[in-house]
Design a protein around this motif. Structure first.
Motif, PDB file in Angstrom:
ATOM      1  N   HIS A   1       0.870  -1.313  -0.004  1.00  0.00           N
ATOM      2  CA  HIS A   1       0.020  -0.026   0.041  1.00  0.00           C
ATOM      3  C   HIS A   1       0.945   1.252  -0.017  1.00  0.00           C
ATOM      4  O   HIS A   1       1.856   1.223   0.766  1.00  0.00           O
ATOM      5  CB  HIS A   1      -0.942   0.021   1.217  1.00  0.00           C
ATOM      6  CG  HIS A   1      -2.035  -1.028   1.121  1.00  0.00           C
ATOM      7  ND1 HIS A   1      -3.149  -0.701   0.370  1.00  0.00           N
ATOM      8  CD2 HIS A   1      -2.065  -2.202   1.615  1.00  0.00           C
ATOM      9  CE1 HIS A   1      -3.733  -1.860   0.502  1.00  0.00           C
ATOM     10  NE2 HIS A   1      -3.518  -2.658   1.121  1.00  0.00           N
ATOM     11  N   ALA A   2       0.559   2.177  -0.911  1.00  0.00           N
ATOM     12  CA  ALA A   2       1.468   3.311  -0.792  1.00  0.00           C
ATOM     13  C   ALA A   2       0.580   4.665  -0.050  1.00  0.00           C
ATOM     14  O   ALA A   2      -0.130   4.895   0.037  1.00  0.00           O
ATOM     15  CB  ALA A   2       1.289   3.994  -2.392  1.00  0.00           C
ATOM     16  N   GLN A   3       1.536   4.918   0.992  1.00  0.00           N
ATOM     17  CA  GLN A   3       1.162   5.633   2.236  1.00  0.00           C
ATOM     18  C   GLN A   3       0.647   7.083   1.704  1.00  0.00           C
ATOM     19  O   GLN A   3      -0.168   7.535   2.210  1.00  0.00           O
ATOM     20  CB  GLN A   3       2.245   5.766   3.264  1.00  0.00           C
ATOM     21  CG  GLN A   3       2.455   4.357   3.714  1.00  0.00           C
ATOM     22  CD  GLN A   3       1.417   3.541   4.638  1.00  0.00           C
ATOM     23  OE1 GLN A   3       0.470   4.426   5.159  1.00  0.00           O
ATOM     24  NE2 GLN A   3       0.886   2.410   4.270  1.00  0.00           N
ATOM     25  N   ASP A   4       1.483   7.360   0.748  1.00  0.00           N
ATOM     26  CA  ASP A   4       1.198   8.884   0.262  1.00  0.00           C
ATOM     27  C   ASP A   4       0.529   8.931  -0.978  1.00  0.00           C
ATOM     28  O   ASP A   4       0.404  10.094  -1.590  1.00  0.00           O
ATOM     29  CB  ASP A   4       2.818   9.482  -0.068  1.00  0.00           C
ATOM     30  CG  ASP A   4       3.506   9.465   1.133  1.00  0.00           C
ATOM     31  OD1 ASP A   4       3.035   9.723   2.241  1.00  0.00           O
ATOM     32  OD2 ASP A   4       4.699   9.415   1.340  1.00  0.00           O
ATOM     33  N   ALA A   5       0.025   7.772  -1.460  1.00  0.00           N
ATOM     34  CA  ALA A   5      -0.717   7.925  -2.739  1.00  0.00           C
ATOM     35  C   ALA A   5      -2.266   8.620  -2.485  1.00  0.00           C
ATOM     36  O   ALA A   5      -2.695   8.756  -1.406  1.00  0.00           O
ATOM     37  CB  ALA A   5      -1.349   6.505  -3.160  1.00  0.00           C
ATOM     38  N   ALA A   6      -2.548   9.363  -3.613  1.00  0.00           N
ATOM     39  CA  ALA A   6      -3.907   9.839  -3.437  1.00  0.00           C
ATOM     40  C   ALA A   6      -4.813   8.920  -3.212  1.00  0.00           C
ATOM     41  O   ALA A   6      -5.973   9.389  -2.520  1.00  0.00           O
ATOM     42  CB  ALA A   6      -4.164  10.716  -4.743  1.00  0.00           C
ATOM     43  N   ASP A   7      -4.919   7.791  -3.676  1.00  0.00           N
ATOM     44  CA  ASP A   7      -5.889   6.774  -3.304  1.00  0.00           C
ATOM     45  C   ASP A   7      -5.512   6.148  -2.127  1.00  0.00           C
ATOM     46  O   ASP A   7      -4.422   5.312  -2.376  1.00  0.00           O
ATOM     47  CB  ASP A   7      -6.144   6.016  -4.675  1.00  0.00           C
ATOM     48  CG  ASP A   7      -7.241   4.996  -4.387  1.00  0.00           C
ATOM     49  OD1 ASP A   7      -7.834   4.854  -3.464  1.00  0.00           O
ATOM     50  OD2 ASP A   7      -7.417   4.022  -5.459  1.00  0.00           O
ATOM     51  N   PRO A   8      -5.897   6.119  -1.038  1.00  0.00           N
ATOM     52  CA  PRO A   8      -5.590   5.242   0.070  1.00  0.00           C
ATOM     53  C   PRO A   8      -5.608   3.805  -0.154  1.00  0.00           C
ATOM     54  O   PRO A   8      -4.607   2.877   0.544  1.00  0.00           O
ATOM     55  CB  PRO A   8      -6.407   5.593   1.110  1.00  0.00           C
ATOM     56  CG  PRO A   8      -7.282   7.110   0.805  1.00  0.00           C
ATOM     57  CD  PRO A   8      -7.215   6.981  -0.752  1.00  0.00           C
ATOM     58  N   GLY A   9      -6.261   3.271  -1.019  1.00  0.00           N
ATOM     59  CA  GLY A   9      -6.189   1.853  -1.231  1.00  0.00           C
ATOM     60  C   GLY A   9      -5.314   1.349  -2.533  1.00  0.00           C
ATOM     61  O   GLY A   9      -5.083   0.286  -3.012  1.00  0.00           O
ATOM     62  N   ALA A  10      -4.658   2.404  -3.188  1.00  0.00           N
ATOM     63  CA  ALA A  10      -3.735   2.083  -4.413  1.00  0.00           C
ATOM     64  C   ALA A  10      -2.357   1.238  -3.522  1.00  0.00           C
ATOM     65  O   ALA A  10      -2.252   1.455  -2.437  1.00  0.00           O
ATOM     66  CB  ALA A  10      -3.215   3.605  -4.773  1.00  0.00           C
ATOM     67  N   LYS A  11      -1.862   0.470  -4.559  1.00  0.00           N
ATOM     68  CA  LYS A  11      -0.798  -0.094  -4.327  1.00  0.00           C
ATOM     69  C   LYS A  11       0.450   0.209  -5.159  1.00  0.00           C
ATOM     70  O   LYS A  11       0.287   0.397  -6.247  1.00  0.00           O
ATOM     71  CB  LYS A  11      -0.969  -1.957  -4.352  1.00  0.00           C
ATOM     72  CG  LYS A  11      -1.995  -2.312  -3.431  1.00  0.00           C
ATOM     73  CD  LYS A  11      -2.111  -3.896  -3.410  1.00  0.00           C
ATOM     74  CE  LYS A  11      -2.944  -4.412  -2.123  1.00  0.00           C
ATOM     75  NZ  LYS A  11      -3.010  -5.691  -2.290  1.00  0.00           N
ATOM     76  N   VAL A  12       1.499  -0.053  -4.672  1.00  0.00           N
ATOM     77  CA  VAL A  12       2.738  -0.069  -5.656  1.00  0.00           C
ATOM     78  C   VAL A  12       3.563  -1.162  -5.638  1.00  0.00           C
ATOM     79  O   VAL A  12       3.424  -1.903  -4.808  1.00  0.00           O
ATOM     80  CB  VAL A  12       3.660   1.238  -5.130  1.00  0.00           C
ATOM     81  CG1 VAL A  12       2.980   2.716  -5.452  1.00  0.00           C
ATOM     82  CG2 VAL A  12       4.256   1.079  -3.780  1.00  0.00           C
ATOM     83  N   ASP A  13       4.270  -1.395  -6.568  1.00  0.00           N
ATOM     84  CA  ASP A  13       5.041  -2.497  -6.799  1.00  0.00           C
ATOM     85  C   ASP A  13       6.452  -2.094  -6.082  1.00  0.00           C
ATOM     86  O   ASP A  13       7.140  -1.229  -6.030  1.00  0.00           O
ATOM     87  CB  ASP A  13       5.666  -2.895  -8.150  1.00  0.00           C
ATOM     88  CG  ASP A  13       4.331  -3.378  -9.066  1.00  0.00           C
ATOM     89  OD1 ASP A  13       4.103  -4.622  -8.843  1.00  0.00           O
ATOM     90  OD2 ASP A  13       3.791  -2.776  -9.681  1.00  0.00           O
ATOM     91  N   HIS A  14       6.863  -3.016  -5.182  1.00  0.00           N
ATOM     92  CA  HIS A  14       8.110  -2.903  -4.222  1.00  0.00           C
ATOM     93  C   HIS A  14       9.113  -4.030  -4.319  1.00  0.00           C
ATOM     94  O   HIS A  14       8.817  -5.301  -4.518  1.00  0.00           O
ATOM     95  CB  HIS A  14       7.645  -2.869  -2.603  1.00  0.00           C
ATOM     96  CG  HIS A  14       8.699  -2.596  -1.839  1.00  0.00           C
ATOM     97  ND1 HIS A  14       9.347  -1.541  -1.744  1.00  0.00           N
ATOM     98  CD2 HIS A  14       9.563  -3.442  -1.235  1.00  0.00           C
ATOM     99  CE1 HIS A  14      10.263  -1.495  -0.789  1.00  0.00           C
ATOM    100  NE2 HIS A  14      10.399  -2.809  -0.542  1.00  0.00           N
ATOM    101  N   PHE A  15      10.295  -3.703  -4.864  1.00  0.00           N
ATOM    102  CA  PHE A  15      11.290  -4.735  -5.108  1.00  0.00           C
ATOM    103  C   PHE A  15      12.369  -4.525  -4.086  1.00  0.00           C
ATOM    104  O   PHE A  15      13.029  -3.414  -3.755  1.00  0.00           O
ATOM    105  CB  PHE A  15      12.089  -4.520  -6.476  1.00  0.00           C
ATOM    106  CG  PHE A  15      11.006  -4.798  -7.785  1.00  0.00           C
ATOM    107  CD1 PHE A  15      10.869  -5.957  -8.425  1.00  0.00           C
ATOM    108  CD2 PHE A  15      10.332  -3.525  -8.198  1.00  0.00           C
ATOM    109  CE1 PHE A  15       9.917  -6.302  -9.229  1.00  0.00           C
ATOM    110  CE2 PHE A  15       9.368  -4.000  -9.028  1.00  0.00           C
ATOM    111  CZ  PHE A  15       9.299  -5.227  -9.654  1.00  0.00           C
TER     112      PHE A  15
END
Length: 401
Positions: A345-359
């Motif tokens: 989950h992206a803490q600073d994303a505009a959409d609180p439910g958004a996810k980002v890929d993490h490597f």
């Protein structure tokens, strides 16, 4: 893969039905496939082998022998010699299309037929047999009880694989007189023998006899617990992979030069199993498999799509570090990169439910490096082009071909 239906004239003037499986990319070579006794061109093993070879640039012609499948003619009037003649007719049809075959593949009795035909086909460079009998007459054990009737009446109906077939006396007489020893001695092509030790239809001793009678170059690969018809998809895929890897050594598969405006060429992904998620991944002469784990409906025969992304990041990181150390003359003995991928989950994303890929990337460097050199190589890892691609936004344009 593109498939072309075609017909050609068989040994007795009948129209034979064929299927020509073509590469999506450049056509580099042609193979001719002979199916097993009373089978057809569309059996599992033939389809999978054709698909695998087409993915590497080899067109494959598979056809129904006279009186079988979609081909015309009466099966009861055919014999082993006529099957060999049909193979020569198929070869001639390919030659007329400018696609003379360099690879012959034969399954069961079809394997014996390609051994018999190959010495008279000057363009053949490699021959593959799958569960083939050394003595073609061995096939008559499938209808041994009917042989007296066949001899007395000239023909009899027998049940093979749950289907009725009329077998003529000419078949029994002809197949009993065939010997493959002389054909193997003058084969003039590389030979690959594929056979399952537990084959209950054609015993493993047949593979041994074929192998010993042939001259080098020759190879033998076991199909483990596969059945005679290689009906399980996993066994067919294994046979296809072995044939594809082996044939590269004997066929001229050098691809034509790539267009100057496409320096990296094209990555082509083709579905291999419509019942699961298995994919053939082809880039020029290089092949890989993509799949999903069994718990997600796949068969776990290759990297997942995100596995390929992680592999790209890891490979590019290692290459970038090596290139820099080589230029500097630093004592770097080896590099390994571990990649772990997750969606967070992206803490600073505009959409609180958004996810980002993490490597998560862990780099191991071996060699007599100073702490300063190790720190610098860690910085250089971030210069990896794939790393940069993943960190910035990308666009994907999609069109229908």
């Amino acid at each position: 893969m593109p498939t072309e239906k075609l017909t050609f004239t068989g040994h007795a003037g009948d129209t034979l039905a064929a299927r020509l499986d073509l590469p999506n990319g450049p056509h580099l070579a042609t193979a001719l496939f002979a199916h097993c006794f009373t089978c057809s061109k569309d059996i599992t093993a033939a389809r999978r082998i054709a698909a695998r070879l087409a993915a590497m640039g080899v067109a494959v012609l598979r056809f129904d022998f006279t009186g079988l499948g979609h081909s015309e003619g009466e099966f009861e009037n055919t014999n082993f010699t006529s099957n060999v003649q049909d193979l020569h007719a198929a070869c001639a049809a390919l030659e007329q299309k400018g696609m003379a075959p360099s690879l012959l593949i034969g399954h069961s009795l079809g394997g014996a037929a390609v051994i018999k035909a190959a010495p008279e086909m000057p363009t053949i460079k490699a021959v593959v047999t799958i569960g083939a009998p050394f003595d073609p007459g061995h096939v008559t054990h499938n209808f041994a009880d009917a042989i007296p009737e066949i001899v007395d009446l000239g023909v009899a109906e027998v049940n093979l694989g749950g289907r009725p077939f009329r077998i003529g006396k000419s078949f029994v007489d002809d197949v009993s007189e065939v010997a493959l020893s002389s054909s193997l001695a003058k084969l003039g092509a590389a030979l690959l023998v594929l056979h399952a030790p537990r084959d209950a239809t054609v015993g493993i001793e047949n593979a041994s006899d074929i192998f010993l009678a042939a001259k080098h170059p020759k190879s033998f690969v076991t199909l483990d617990d596969a059945d005679h018809l290689v009906t399980r998809p996993a066994d067919a895929e294994y046979a296809a992979d072995v044939i594809a890897a082996w044939s590269k050594r004997y066929l001229d598969l050098a691809p034509p030069a790539k267009p100057a405006d496409v320096p990296e060429g094209i990555m082509r992904v083709t579905e291999a199993d419509p019942n699961g998620f298995l994919q053939d991944v082809q880039s020029g002469p290089h092949h890989a498999l993509a799949d999903e784990p069994a718990k997600y409906g796949g068969t776990n025969k290759g990297l997942t799509p995100y596995g390929f992304v992680s592999a790209g990041l890891g490979a590019c990181t290692s290459m970038t570090i090596r290139m820099y150390a080589r230029r500097k003359g630093w004592p770097l003995d080896g590099v390994s990169v571990d990649i772990a991928h997750a969606k967070e989950h992206a803490q600073d994303a505009a959409d609180p439910g958004a996810k980002v890929d993490h490597f998560d990337r862990t780099i191991r460097l071996t060699g007599d490096l100073s702490e300063e050199q190790r720190a610098r190589l860690l910085e250089i890892a971030d210069k990896c082009p794939v790393h940069k691609t993943l960190e910035r936004s990308s666009t994907v344009r999609t069109v229908l071909a």
